[in-house]
Design an enzyme around this catalytic site. Sequence first.
Site, short mmCIF file in Angstrom:
data_model
loop_
_atom_site.label_atom_id
_atom_site.label_comp_id
_atom_site.label_asym_id
_atom_site.label_seq_id
_atom_site.Cartn_x
_atom_site.Cartn_y
_atom_site.Cartn_z
N PRO A 123 0.87 -1.35 -0.05
CA PRO A 123 -0.07 -0.09 -0.01
C PRO A 123 0.75 1.25 -0.03
O PRO A 123 0.81 2.21 1.07
CB PRO A 123 -0.78 -0.27 1.39
CG PRO A 123 0.13 -0.94 2.24
CD PRO A 123 0.53 -2.02 1.29
N CYS A 124 1.62 1.66 -1.15
CA CYS A 124 2.38 2.79 -1.35
C CYS A 124 1.40 3.95 -1.16
O CYS A 124 1.86 5.15 -0.92
CB CYS A 124 3.08 2.56 -2.36
SG CYS A 124 2.07 2.28 -4.00
N HIS A 125 -0.10 3.88 -1.42
CA HIS A 125 -0.93 4.86 -1.61
C HIS A 125 -1.09 5.40 -0.25
O HIS A 125 -1.58 6.60 0.26
CB HIS A 125 -2.21 4.71 -2.14
CG HIS A 125 -2.87 3.36 -1.53
ND1 HIS A 125 -2.56 2.11 -1.59
CD2 HIS A 125 -3.94 3.62 -0.40
CE1 HIS A 125 -3.36 1.41 -0.70
NE2 HIS A 125 -4.35 2.25 -0.27
#
Length: 156
Positions: A123-125
């Site tokens: 989950p880089c967001h």
Amino acid sequence: MWTVIDSPVGELRLVAVDGALTAIEFFPFADTVAGDRDDSDPVLIEATRQLREYFAGDRKDFDLPLEPAGTPFQQRVWTALRSIGWGETTSYGALATQLGMAPGASRAVGLANGRNPIPIVVPCHRVIGANGALTGYAGGLERKQVLLDLETAALF
């Protein structure tokens, strides 16, 4: 092998190699991809199922075999990304600190974050600027906002 699925952030191409998910690509897709389309591959079927559950608000964590290709430093950053809980955010500086680096290393962390080949699942967001602003996302800021909204809307 790969498959394509629809999602709230547009079409996604899921790529698997040797029984592990190696990439999730946002449309428009790159011209090259490993192997042929295979909508019956077990890893791709499971990744599709879990992503659909995530987009429906019914899944908070992914349980998939992952093999993102990257440097040892990128691998450390991507592992740290997986520790950011669903519906939570952190900053690049805080992530650098978590990795035992000075907060000033946030740029290096940001560059590794931007090279994450398996967005959403890794989950880089969930990484934002220190001031709470949305900053860079390989899939574009609109997609980042949709993903964050999806998680926060499901909290209430």
